[in-house]
Every structure is written in C-alpha cells, then in structure tokens.
Motif scaffolding. Structure first.
Motif, PDB file in Angstrom:
ATOM      1  N   SER A   1       0.840  -1.202   0.000  1.00  0.00           N
ATOM      2  CA  SER A   1       0.000   0.000   0.000  1.00  0.00           C
ATOM      3  C   SER A   1       0.873   1.250   0.000  1.00  0.00           C
ATOM      4  CB  SER A   1      -0.922   0.007   1.217  1.00  0.00           C
ATOM      5  OG  SER A   1      -1.656  -1.189   1.337  1.00  0.00           O
ATOM      6  N   PHE A   2       1.938   1.216   0.780  1.00  0.00           N
ATOM      7  CA  PHE A   2       2.852   2.358   0.843  1.00  0.00           C
ATOM      8  C   PHE A   2       3.673   2.474  -0.431  1.00  0.00           C
ATOM      9  CE2 PHE A   2       1.930   1.044   5.142  1.00  0.00           C
ATOM     10  CZ  PHE A   2       1.658   2.243   5.782  1.00  0.00           C
TER      11      PHE A   2
ATOM     12  N   GLY B   1       0.852   0.281  13.252  1.00  0.00           N
ATOM     13  CA  GLY B   1       2.255   0.122  13.590  1.00  0.00           C
ATOM     14  C   GLY B   1       3.197   0.199  12.415  1.00  0.00           C
ATOM     15  N   TYR B   2       2.879   1.022  11.422  1.00  0.00           N
ATOM     16  CA  TYR B   2       3.708   1.136  10.231  1.00  0.00           C
ATOM     17  C   TYR B   2       4.552   2.410  10.263  1.00  0.00           C
ATOM     18  CZ  TYR B   2       1.206  -2.726   7.994  1.00  0.00           C
ATOM     19  OH  TYR B   2       0.692  -3.956   7.675  1.00  0.00           O
ATOM     20  N   ASP B   3       5.071   2.764  11.430  1.00  0.00           N
ATOM     21  CA  ASP B   3       5.807   4.022  11.565  1.00  0.00           C
ATOM     22  C   ASP B   3       6.984   4.110  10.588  1.00  0.00           C
ATOM     23  OD1 ASP B   3       4.060   4.647  13.529  1.00  0.00           O
ATOM     24  OD2 ASP B   3       5.441   4.373  15.202  1.00  0.00           O
ATOM     25  N   GLU B   4       7.713   3.010  10.434  1.00  0.00           N
ATOM     26  CA  GLU B   4       8.893   3.029   9.558  1.00  0.00           C
ATOM     27  C   GLU B   4       8.490   3.228   8.095  1.00  0.00           C
ATOM     28  OE1 GLU B   4      12.684   0.140   8.398  1.00  0.00           O
ATOM     29  OE2 GLU B   4      11.611  -0.163  10.292  1.00  0.00           O
ATOM     30  N   LEU B   5       7.427   2.556   7.677  1.00  0.00           N
ATOM     31  CA  LEU B   5       6.966   2.705   6.298  1.00  0.00           C
ATOM     32  C   LEU B   5       6.397   4.093   6.068  1.00  0.00           C
ATOM     33  CD1 LEU B   5       5.324  -0.791   5.808  1.00  0.00           C
ATOM     34  CD2 LEU B   5       7.324   0.082   4.602  1.00  0.00           C
ATOM     35  N   LEU B   6       5.708   4.640   7.062  1.00  0.00           N
ATOM     36  CA  LEU B   6       5.198   6.003   6.947  1.00  0.00           C
ATOM     37  C   LEU B   6       6.347   6.992   6.806  1.00  0.00           C
ATOM     38  CD1 LEU B   6       2.290   6.014   9.542  1.00  0.00           C
ATOM     39  CD2 LEU B   6       2.079   6.576   7.118  1.00  0.00           C
TER      40      LEU B   6
ATOM     41  N   ALA C   1      -8.066   8.051  -7.269  1.00  0.00           N
ATOM     42  CA  ALA C   1      -6.706   7.949  -6.743  1.00  0.00           C
ATOM     43  C   ALA C   1      -6.580   8.755  -5.456  1.00  0.00           C
ATOM     44  CB  ALA C   1      -5.702   8.452  -7.784  1.00  0.00           C
ATOM     45  N   ARG C   2      -7.183   9.937  -5.438  1.00  0.00           N
ATOM     46  CA  ARG C   2      -7.110  10.779  -4.235  1.00  0.00           C
ATOM     47  C   ARG C   2      -7.790  10.099  -3.047  1.00  0.00           C
ATOM     48  NH1 ARG C   2     -10.145  14.602  -5.740  1.00  0.00           N
ATOM     49  NH2 ARG C   2     -11.904  14.080  -4.400  1.00  0.00           N
ATOM     50  N   VAL C   3      -8.958   9.542  -3.281  1.00  0.00           N
ATOM     51  CA  VAL C   3      -9.700   8.884  -2.198  1.00  0.00           C
ATOM     52  C   VAL C   3      -8.954   7.657  -1.696  1.00  0.00           C
ATOM     53  CG1 VAL C   3     -11.814   7.614  -1.657  1.00  0.00           C
ATOM     54  CG2 VAL C   3     -11.939   9.773  -2.911  1.00  0.00           C
ATOM     55  N   LEU C   4      -8.401   6.858  -2.601  1.00  0.00           N
ATOM     56  CA  LEU C   4      -7.683   5.649  -2.202  1.00  0.00           C
ATOM     57  C   LEU C   4      -6.410   6.002  -1.442  1.00  0.00           C
ATOM     58  CD1 LEU C   4      -7.360   2.640  -2.123  1.00  0.00           C
ATOM     59  CD2 LEU C   4      -6.488   2.684  -4.471  1.00  0.00           C
ATOM     60  N   ALA C   5      -5.681   7.000  -1.913  1.00  0.00           N
ATOM     61  CA  ALA C   5      -4.478   7.437  -1.195  1.00  0.00           C
ATOM     62  C   ALA C   5      -4.849   7.936   0.199  1.00  0.00           C
ATOM     63  CB  ALA C   5      -3.769   8.541  -1.979  1.00  0.00           C
ATOM     64  N   GLY C   6      -5.942   8.699   0.303  1.00  0.00           N
ATOM     65  CA  GLY C   6      -6.376   9.186   1.597  1.00  0.00           C
ATOM     66  C   GLY C   6      -6.766   8.063   2.537  1.00  0.00           C
ATOM     67  N   THR C   7      -7.440   7.046   2.018  1.00  0.00           N
ATOM     68  CA  THR C   7      -7.837   5.909   2.844  1.00  0.00           C
ATOM     69  C   THR C   7      -6.621   5.176   3.382  1.00  0.00           C
ATOM     70  OG1 THR C   7      -9.847   5.651   1.520  1.00  0.00           O
ATOM     71  CG2 THR C   7      -9.201   3.792   2.889  1.00  0.00           C
ATOM     72  N   ILE C   8      -5.612   4.990   2.547  1.00  0.00           N
ATOM     73  CA  ILE C   8      -4.384   4.320   2.985  1.00  0.00           C
ATOM     74  C   ILE C   8      -3.711   5.114   4.103  1.00  0.00           C
ATOM     75  CG2 ILE C   8      -2.039   3.680   2.286  1.00  0.00           C
ATOM     76  CD1 ILE C   8      -3.240   3.044  -0.506  1.00  0.00           C
ATOM     77  N   VAL C   9      -3.586   6.414   3.919  1.00  0.00           N
ATOM     78  CA  VAL C   9      -2.915   7.248   4.921  1.00  0.00           C
ATOM     79  C   VAL C   9      -3.690   7.243   6.230  1.00  0.00           C
ATOM     80  CG1 VAL C   9      -2.199   9.592   5.483  1.00  0.00           C
ATOM     81  CG2 VAL C   9      -1.772   8.684   3.197  1.00  0.00           C
ATOM     82  N   ARG C  10      -5.009   7.305   6.154  1.00  0.00           N
ATOM     83  CA  ARG C  10      -5.810   7.307   7.371  1.00  0.00           C
ATOM     84  C   ARG C  10      -5.723   5.981   8.113  1.00  0.00           C
ATOM     85  NH1 ARG C  10     -11.662   9.558   5.707  1.00  0.00           N
ATOM     86  NH2 ARG C  10     -12.108   9.050   7.878  1.00  0.00           N
ATOM     87  N   CYS C  11      -5.703   4.864   7.372  1.00  0.00           N
ATOM     88  CA  CYS C  11      -5.640   3.550   8.013  1.00  0.00           C
ATOM     89  C   CYS C  11      -4.256   3.250   8.585  1.00  0.00           C
ATOM     90  CB  CYS C  11      -6.011   2.458   7.020  1.00  0.00           C
ATOM     91  SG  CYS C  11      -7.745   2.464   6.531  1.00  0.00           S
ATOM     92  N   ALA C  12      -3.227   3.822   7.987  1.00  0.00           N
ATOM     93  CA  ALA C  12      -1.854   3.471   8.347  1.00  0.00           C
ATOM     94  C   ALA C  12      -1.500   3.847   9.776  1.00  0.00           C
ATOM     95  CB  ALA C  12      -0.881   4.154   7.388  1.00  0.00           C
ATOM     96  N   GLY C  13      -2.144   4.863  10.325  1.00  0.00           N
ATOM     97  CA  GLY C  13      -1.784   5.324  11.652  1.00  0.00           C
ATOM     98  C   GLY C  13      -2.071   4.337  12.753  1.00  0.00           C
TER      99      GLY C  13
ATOM    100  N   CYS D   1       7.680   7.268   3.446  1.00  0.00           N
ATOM    101  CA  CYS D   1       6.785   7.945   2.497  1.00  0.00           C
ATOM    102  C   CYS D   1       6.560   9.401   2.866  1.00  0.00           C
ATOM    103  CB  CYS D   1       5.431   7.245   2.478  1.00  0.00           C
ATOM    104  SG  CYS D   1       5.448   5.602   1.745  1.00  0.00           S
ATOM    105  N   ALA D   2       7.377   9.948   3.752  1.00  0.00           N
ATOM    106  CA  ALA D   2       7.126  11.289   4.286  1.00  0.00           C
ATOM    107  C   ALA D   2       7.023  12.336   3.187  1.00  0.00           C
ATOM    108  CB  ALA D   2       8.220  11.660   5.282  1.00  0.00           C
ATOM    109  N   GLU D   3       7.912  12.272   2.210  1.00  0.00           N
ATOM    110  CA  GLU D   3       7.894  13.269   1.133  1.00  0.00           C
ATOM    111  C   GLU D   3       6.626  13.154   0.288  1.00  0.00           C
ATOM    112  OE1 GLU D   3      10.654  14.472  -2.700  1.00  0.00           O
ATOM    113  OE2 GLU D   3      11.622  13.635  -0.913  1.00  0.00           O
TER     114      GLU D   3
END
Length: 233
Positions: free
Chosen positions: A45-46, A77-82, A62-74, A85-87
């Motif tokens: 996903s990342f 426990g995916y801190d390293e993967l987040l 694409a915008r909605v799917l990207a937003g859903t991924i970012v919202r679920c990721a928190g 993807c910081a940039e």
C-alpha cells in the motif's frame, strides 16, 4: 511485496491499467488489494502511494484511495513505512489543501484525509462532520462515563441510558476561537477559510469544555479524548 490478499504481482499490473485507461473494474480491485475493507493496509500500500498521489490531481479515485491508505496506516504500527513515504505524504497534503479550497462536495472526507497526512490520526478518526457526532469519555474526576454529543440534536454532555436516551444534559462550553492553538487552531481556521461553518462550530465545541452530570466537574473535552485515544502520549 505482498498485497492484502498475499499476491505480489497484481498491484503493479493494476496500476498500469488505471494509468493507461479509465478502468473502473481495475480501480475497484486495486482498492481491495491496497486497503482491505477500508481498514487493513500492507507494505505494498505504501509502495503504491507515489503512483496514487501522482494520479490524484486528475482522478478523484486515486485521491480517495491514497487518503484511505494514509488514514488507516496510523493504527497499524507502520511508523517506519510512513517515515519512508514522508515526502510523498507531504506532497499529498498540499494537493488535499488545494482540493479543500475548492469547497468540494466531499469536503469532510478530504479534511479528515489531510488531518491523517499531518499525523493527526486520532482527530482524523474522531471527526465526522458534526451532523451527529458523539464521544464516550470517562470523567477525569469521578470516572463516570460521559457522552459528549455534538450535532444537529444538540451540543451537550449527558449520561447515556439505553432505555431513556441521553439524560441529565449539560450544555457544552465552546472554546473561544482566538484562544485555540496548534492543530486545533489549524482545524478551525481551515474550516472557516473554506466556509464550512458547521464544521468550524463543531470544532470549537469539541475543543471546549464539558460538565460531568454526575459530579458537576468541568473538564476539557479534547484533552480527555486525546488521553483516551492516545494513551501513550
């Protein structure tokens, strides 16, 4: 990388299809594989986020799917993967802010996505436009379970009785906008900037004070909600 179904080859093929043509079936399958049931994400996903963000300015899916991924990721426990993807997430945040300024019909969803992009996952999960939002918090003084209601039915604290409904209601005390700071100030000012009066008003109540119907003590709603949803903070 495995997707949410354990496959390693489908996501790249699906990304190629949606970039090449308007393929609704491919978008639907891509959503399942990148964010299963709008809840479960995986490392792929990342990996797909840069592709989705690149497409997001011209394709709402694409915008909605990207937003859903970012919202679920928190919450997984995916801190390293987040962090990796910081940039991309920062770029996505700029795109979302530009989208909000256009006052779209999906304003609240994009607003919550932007909160997640800013790392404010508990607020992203806790707001729902204030049509009928409720929060169940423990009074910090007597430990009674207090329901905070912010919506079309009122803005109050109460004891929720499953037979009688919300009883012993006490009006909330909204925060003064000029005294807000940090992410609370950003939320209020962004909603106000974009003409979202109901959202802005709900935010002042959520960041204000409530009264416990049991012991009559007053507490800050945002502090108790943050404590309940981010106990390690």
């Amino acid at each position: 990388m495995h997707d949410c179904f354990g496959d390693v080859d489908r996501v790249p093929a699906l990304l190629e299809r949606v970039e090449r043509e308007d393929d609704a079936e491919a978008w639907q399958e891509l959503g399942y594989r990148l964010c299963l049931e709008n809840d479960l994400v995986s490392p792929v996903s990342f990996a797909a986020l840069p592709h989705l963000v690149r497409l997001a300015s011209g394709d709402s899916r694409a915008r909605v799917l990207a937003g859903t991924i970012v919202r679920c990721a928190g919450g997984h426990g995916y801190d390293e993967l987040l962090a990796g993807c910081a940039e991309t997430i920062a770029e996505f945040g700029v795109l979302l802010d530009r989208h909000l300024r256009s006052r779209p019909t999906d304003y609240v969803v994009a607003f919550l996505d932007l909160l997640a992009a800013k790392g404010q996952y508990h607020w992203s999960a806790g707001l729902d436009g204030f049509a009928d939002d409720s929060y169940h918090l423990a009074c910090p003084h007597c430990d009674a379970e207090v329901t905070i209601a912010i919506g079309d039915y009122g803005r109050y604290s109460a004891i929720r009785d499953w037979n009688l409904g919300d009883i012993d209601r006490r009006d909330l005390r909204p925060a003064a906008p000029e005294r807000l700071s940090g992410i609370g100030r950003w939320m209020y000012e962004t909603a106000t900037r974009d003409g979202q009066e109901a959202l802005a008003d709900g935010i002042t109540h959520l960041l204000g004070d409530g009264e416990c119907p049991r012991c009559a003590s007053v507490f800050n709603i945002a502090d108790e909600y943050t404590f309940a949803t981010c106990p390690g903070r």
